[in-house]
Motif scaffolding. Structure first.
Motif, PDB file in Angstrom:
ATOM      1  N   PRO A   1      21.167  25.943 -23.184  1.00  0.00           N
ATOM      2  CA  PRO A   1      19.964  25.617 -22.541  1.00  0.00           C
ATOM      3  C   PRO A   1      19.440  26.629 -21.762  1.00  0.00           C
ATOM      4  N   LEU A   2      17.975  26.572 -21.690  1.00  0.00           N
ATOM      5  CA  LEU A   2      17.155  27.326 -20.996  1.00  0.00           C
ATOM      6  C   LEU A   2      16.137  26.614 -20.151  1.00  0.00           C
ATOM      7  N   VAL A   3      16.519  26.164 -18.848  1.00  0.00           N
ATOM      8  CA  VAL A   3      15.702  25.457 -18.095  1.00  0.00           C
ATOM      9  C   VAL A   3      15.147  25.947 -16.816  1.00  0.00           C
ATOM     10  N   VAL A   4      13.848  25.636 -16.573  1.00  0.00           N
ATOM     11  CA  VAL A   4      13.465  25.896 -15.063  1.00  0.00           C
ATOM     12  C   VAL A   4      13.071  24.696 -14.526  1.00  0.00           C
ATOM     13  N   VAL A   5      13.717  24.648 -13.300  1.00  0.00           N
ATOM     14  CA  VAL A   5      13.170  23.512 -12.292  1.00  0.00           C
ATOM     15  C   VAL A   5      12.327  24.258 -11.079  1.00  0.00           C
ATOM     16  N   ASP A   6      11.385  23.537 -10.979  1.00  0.00           N
ATOM     17  CA  ASP A   6      10.125  24.077 -10.391  1.00  0.00           C
ATOM     18  C   ASP A   6      10.060  23.146  -9.257  1.00  0.00           C
ATOM     19  N   VAL A   7      10.558  23.535  -7.834  1.00  0.00           N
ATOM     20  CA  VAL A   7      10.406  22.891  -6.668  1.00  0.00           C
ATOM     21  C   VAL A   7       9.502  23.320  -5.731  1.00  0.00           C
ATOM     22  N   CYS A   8       8.566  24.128  -6.207  1.00  0.00           N
ATOM     23  CA  CYS A   8       7.253  24.503  -5.045  1.00  0.00           C
ATOM     24  C   CYS A   8       6.568  23.236  -4.466  1.00  0.00           C
ATOM     25  N   ARG A   9       6.588  22.197  -5.182  1.00  0.00           N
ATOM     26  CA  ARG A   9       5.880  21.113  -4.513  1.00  0.00           C
ATOM     27  C   ARG A   9       6.754  20.107  -3.944  1.00  0.00           C
ATOM     28  N   THR A  10       8.001  20.589  -3.531  1.00  0.00           N
ATOM     29  CA  THR A  10       8.962  19.530  -3.041  1.00  0.00           C
ATOM     30  C   THR A  10       8.790  19.606  -1.384  1.00  0.00           C
ATOM     31  N   ASP A  11       8.946  18.479  -0.685  1.00  0.00           N
ATOM     32  CA  ASP A  11       8.921  18.491   0.644  1.00  0.00           C
ATOM     33  C   ASP A  11      10.147  18.847   1.264  1.00  0.00           C
ATOM     34  N   GLU A  12      11.215  18.209   0.769  1.00  0.00           N
ATOM     35  CA  GLU A  12      12.664  18.322   1.076  1.00  0.00           C
ATOM     36  C   GLU A  12      13.511  18.254   0.234  1.00  0.00           C
ATOM     37  N   ILE A  13      14.669  18.979   0.412  1.00  0.00           N
ATOM     38  CA  ILE A  13      15.669  19.116  -0.595  1.00  0.00           C
ATOM     39  C   ILE A  13      16.821  19.163   0.325  1.00  0.00           C
ATOM     40  N   ASP A  14      17.722  17.809   0.246  1.00  0.00           N
ATOM     41  CA  ASP A  14      19.023  17.847   1.159  1.00  0.00           C
ATOM     42  C   ASP A  14      20.106  18.232   0.207  1.00  0.00           C
ATOM     43  N   SER A  15      21.301  18.192   0.800  1.00  0.00           N
ATOM     44  CA  SER A  15      22.566  18.590   0.218  1.00  0.00           C
ATOM     45  C   SER A  15      22.878  17.753  -1.249  1.00  0.00           C
ATOM     46  N   ALA A  16      22.489  16.501  -1.244  1.00  0.00           N
ATOM     47  CA  ALA A  16      22.631  15.851  -2.657  1.00  0.00           C
ATOM     48  C   ALA A  16      21.618  16.882  -3.617  1.00  0.00           C
ATOM     49  N   GLY A  17      20.490  17.098  -3.420  1.00  0.00           N
ATOM     50  CA  GLY A  17      19.650  17.597  -4.388  1.00  0.00           C
ATOM     51  C   GLY A  17      20.059  19.237  -4.478  1.00  0.00           C
ATOM     52  N   HIS A  18      20.700  19.660  -3.511  1.00  0.00           N
ATOM     53  CA  HIS A  18      21.188  21.092  -3.759  1.00  0.00           C
ATOM     54  C   HIS A  18      22.586  21.161  -4.926  1.00  0.00           C
ATOM     55  N   THR A  19      23.215  20.048  -4.407  1.00  0.00           N
ATOM     56  CA  THR A  19      24.361  19.901  -5.370  1.00  0.00           C
ATOM     57  C   THR A  19      24.204  19.527  -6.767  1.00  0.00           C
ATOM     58  N   LEU A  20      23.086  18.615  -6.933  1.00  0.00           N
ATOM     59  CA  LEU A  20      22.781  18.314  -8.206  1.00  0.00           C
ATOM     60  C   LEU A  20      22.188  19.763  -8.953  1.00  0.00           C
TER      61      LEU A  20
END
Length: 116
Positions: A32-51
């Motif tokens: 797998p080669l995947v980029v997750v672009d979070v430039c437009r996110t307003d908030e990332i909490d611990s659940a998001g970081h864990t995922l």
């Protein structure tokens, strides 16, 4: 290579909605080669970081990579080992060959292990 672009919040309330597309992206190509672009996110909490960290570990175990792009501010440190400041840099990084650890020295002729 797959790019997932997120917007809004990646929190315990919303992380479940990313799970399915993330799993599909990781399974679409081996390795797998995947980029997750979070430039437009307003908030990332611990659940998001864990995922994101779990997805990064899965990609690495499958011989691939997952890079979080745009990890400034609230997203910084989501996955410390695989982050890029911009989408362009993340794509460039994934285009490079994977660097593996050092190659062990070859066995000497005759099959006897080398003596230190």
């Amino acid at each position: 290579m797959t790019v997932l672009t997120l917007s809004g919040m990646l929190t315990s309330d919303t992380a479940g909605t990313l799970e399915r597309p993330l799993v599909q992206a990781l399974a679409a190509r081996m390795p797998p080669l995947v980029v997750v672009d979070v430039c437009r996110t307003d908030e990332i909490d611990s659940a998001g970081h864990t995922l994101l960290a779990d997805a990064e570990r899965y990609a690495a175990a499958a011989g691939g990579r997952l890079i979080v792009a745009g990890g400034s501010g609230h997203a910084a440190g989501a996955t410390a080992a695989a982050a890029a400041p911009t989408l362009e840099e993340a794509l460039s990084e994934l285009a490079r060959p994977v660097r593996r650890g050092p190659t062990p020295p070859p066995e000497p002729p005759g099959g006897e292990p080398a003596q230190d």
